[in-house]
Structures are given as structure tokens and as C-alpha cells.
Scaffold this active site. Structure first.
Site, PDB file in Angstrom:
ATOM      1  CB  CYS A 114      -0.947  -0.130   1.175  1.00 22.43           C
ATOM      2  SG  CYS A 114      -2.187   1.341   1.022  1.00 22.43           S
ATOM      3  CB  CYS A 115       3.724   2.037   1.759  1.00 19.65           C
ATOM      4  SG  CYS A 115       3.143   2.562   3.489  1.00 19.65           S
ATOM      5  CB  CYS A 197      -2.107   7.401   5.872  1.00 22.89           C
ATOM      6  SG  CYS A 197      -1.305   7.623   4.246  1.00 22.89           S
ATOM      7  CB  CYS A 200      -1.481   4.020   8.774  1.00 20.71           C
ATOM      8  SG  CYS A 200      -1.859   2.800   7.572  1.00 20.71           S
ATOM      9  CB  CYS A 225       6.617   4.629   4.405  1.00 20.42           C
ATOM     10  SG  CYS A 225       7.440   5.804   4.439  1.00 20.42           S
TER      11      CYS A 225
HETATM   12  S1  SF4 Z   1       0.521   4.798   5.690  1.00 23.87           S
HETATM   13 FE1  SF4 Z   1      -1.262   3.110   5.429  1.00 23.87          FE
HETATM   14  S2  SF4 Z   1      -2.633   4.067   4.011  1.00 23.87           S
HETATM   15 FE2  SF4 Z   1      -1.034   5.307   3.981  1.00 23.87          FE
HETATM   16  S3  SF4 Z   1       0.031   4.321   2.272  1.00 23.87           S
HETATM   17 FE3  SF4 Z   1       1.138   3.401   4.009  1.00 23.87          FE
HETATM   18  S4  SF4 Z   1      -0.149   1.734   4.405  1.00 23.87           S
HETATM   19 FE4  SF4 Z   1      -1.384   3.072   3.069  1.00 23.87          FE
END
Ligand code: SF4
Length: 247
Positions: A114-115, A197, A200, A225
Site C-alpha cells: 500500500c505504501c 495516513c 495508520c 514506508c
Molecule cells: S501509511 Fe497506511 S494508508 Fe498510507 S500508504 Fe502506507 S499503508 Fe497505505
């Protein structure tokens, strides 16, 4: 606030010199702003001095309303719009369709994917074609940053990376913000020293590590990340450093 003014003024002047040098010697250069406190200090220094350094943010699609509100505050204060880089819609759709909207809670790999989609790929697009980029990272902020240099050779992105606030303390940051009426994210006043985010990040309790609210369900060693790479590798938190602080 425990700031020795003469030391602070020296740090501030040094930071101004670094930023001017970046603007003059490393053009085109960009500043990656997360809209957090440190980044608002740099935003203020860059925009007040009208330095030739572009400012962008990664709009991941999962930011807090308060963080998004900082975009309007910056425009109202400085008359400048921060450039936004968003994830590829097709990549987000594919991830959500395959794994679910909040699959980052399921495993470290799903979270990193996701990151990668929402942060790393847009960052690479934002940096492409520049000679240098600037961040608001500080040494005291994180175990992974205790040896942070003001200038780094960012091999992964093929450019120089500057951390002009490397030697600033948290008190220095807030002293600058208060002294100069710099706008800041109201989440900082609600227990969020570190803001990412929305799904998170959570508020922390007094005495908790300032980074404890980021990906709080994970082991500290996996809390990366992928935005910051040192010597071609993602920076990692080692056991000793883990005791010292946080990212
Ligand atoms: S912080 Fe969480 S929502 Fe944002 S990109 Fe990373 S995993 Fe995805």
C-alpha cells in the site's frame, strides 16, 4: 520552552544558508512536504525568502482532513499552492479489489505494498528530473535518523538529498513556529507528534515514543514506508537504536 537563543539563531542561519545554496547550486530542486511541523518550518523559510525550490506533497488518498486543510492554510498564508502527487488510480483500484480497502492491517507485506502504491511510486514521479530534494527529517526524531547527514548522496534516486533541519530539536521546531506564526497541523495539539495516513496513525499517550502512533500494530523493526533510502537500502531500526528513539 528550552531553547538557547544564540544556539538557535546559529542553527537557523545555517539552515537559511543551506536552503539558499540548494536553490542556487542544485536547481531544479524540490522539497517533499508532509505538511507536518518540521515541514512547515521549511515551507516558511522557502516561501518567505522566495527560494527557487518547488514544494510538493504526496496526497495518498488516506490523509486526515486536518492534514488536507493545511494545503488551504499554506495558500492563504503564502499565496502558494503546494503541488500534489497522487497514486495511480488503476494501482489503487487493483489493490483494493484484490485485498480490500484496509488490507494494510493484514500483514507487513500488504502494508508495504500500500505504501509503495500510495507513497513510493508518486514520490519517484515527483523527484524525477530534479538535481536535489529536501526533507524535514531530524536526527533526534528517529532511531533510523541518528546519523542523518545534512547532505546525502541519494543513489536510489540519482540526486542529492538535503536534510537542513538535521540538527534541530523538537523545541527548535516549535520555537520557530510560534515565533513566526507559522501555520501548523492542529493534530499536533491532539496527541499526534508524527502524522501519516489517517488509518495508520493514532494519537499517543504522554510518555509514549513519539513514533508509537505510526503503524502501531506492527513490530518497530518493520516501520518503514520506503520513502527514505540510505546507501541504496531502506533504513532499518536496529535493537540499540530502537531504545533511543523512533523514526
Ligand atoms: S501509511 Fe497506511 S494508508 Fe498510507 S500508504 Fe502506507 S499503508 Fe497505505
Amino acid at each position: 520552552m528550552n531553547v538557547v537563543i544564540t544556539e538557535f539563531e546559529a542553527k537557523l542561519e545555517n539552515t537559511r544558508v543551506i536552503l539558499k545554496n540548494i536553490a542556487q547550486e542544485f536547481s531544479p530542486a524540490v522539497f517533499a512536504s508532509s505538511l507536518a511541523a518540521e515541514d512547515m518550518v521549511l515551507t516558511d523559510l522557502i516561501l518567505r525568502e522566495k527560494l527557487n525550490i518547488g514544494i510538493f506533497s504526496l496526497e495518498t488518498g488516506r490523509l486526515h482532513t486536518e492534514t488536507l486543510g493545511m494545503l488551504d492554510k499554506v495558500k492563504a498564508t503564502y499565496g502558494t499552492e503546494i503541488v500534489l502527487y497522487k497514486p495511480e488510480a488503476s494501482a489503487v483500484e487493483a489493490y483494493v479489489a484484490q485485498h480490500g480497502l484496509n488490507a494494510f492491517y493484514d500483514s507487513v507485506d500488504r502494508r508495504k505494498e500500500c505504501c509503495r502504491i500510495r507513497k513510493v511510486e508518486p514520490l519517484n514521479r515527483a523527484l524525477a528530473g530534479n538535481k536535489a530534494w529536501v526533507t524535514g527529517q531530524r536526527r533526534a526524531q528517529a532511531a533510523t535518523r541518528t546519523e542523518l547527514a545534512v547532505q546525502e548522496d541519494d543513489v536510489a534516486h540519482g540526486m542529492q538529498k538535503f536534510n537542513p533541519l538535521a540538527d534541530w530539536s523538537e523545541e527548535d521546531v516549535w520555537h520557530y513556529i510560534r515565533s513566526n506564526n507559522v501555520p501548523y497541523n492542529p493534530l499536533h495539539d491532539k496527541g499526534y507528534p508524527s502524522i501519516g495516513c489517517e488509518p495508520c496513525t493514532r494519537a499517543i499517550q504522554p510518555g509514549e515514543d513519539v513514533r508509537a502512533g505510526r503503524w502501531w500494530w506492527e513490530n518497530p523493526e518493520s516501520k518503514e514506508c520506503g520513502l527514505h533510502v540510505v546507501d541504496g537500502k531502506l533504513v532499518r531500526i536496529n535493537k540499540q537504536a530502537e531504545k533511543i528513539g523512533n523514526q
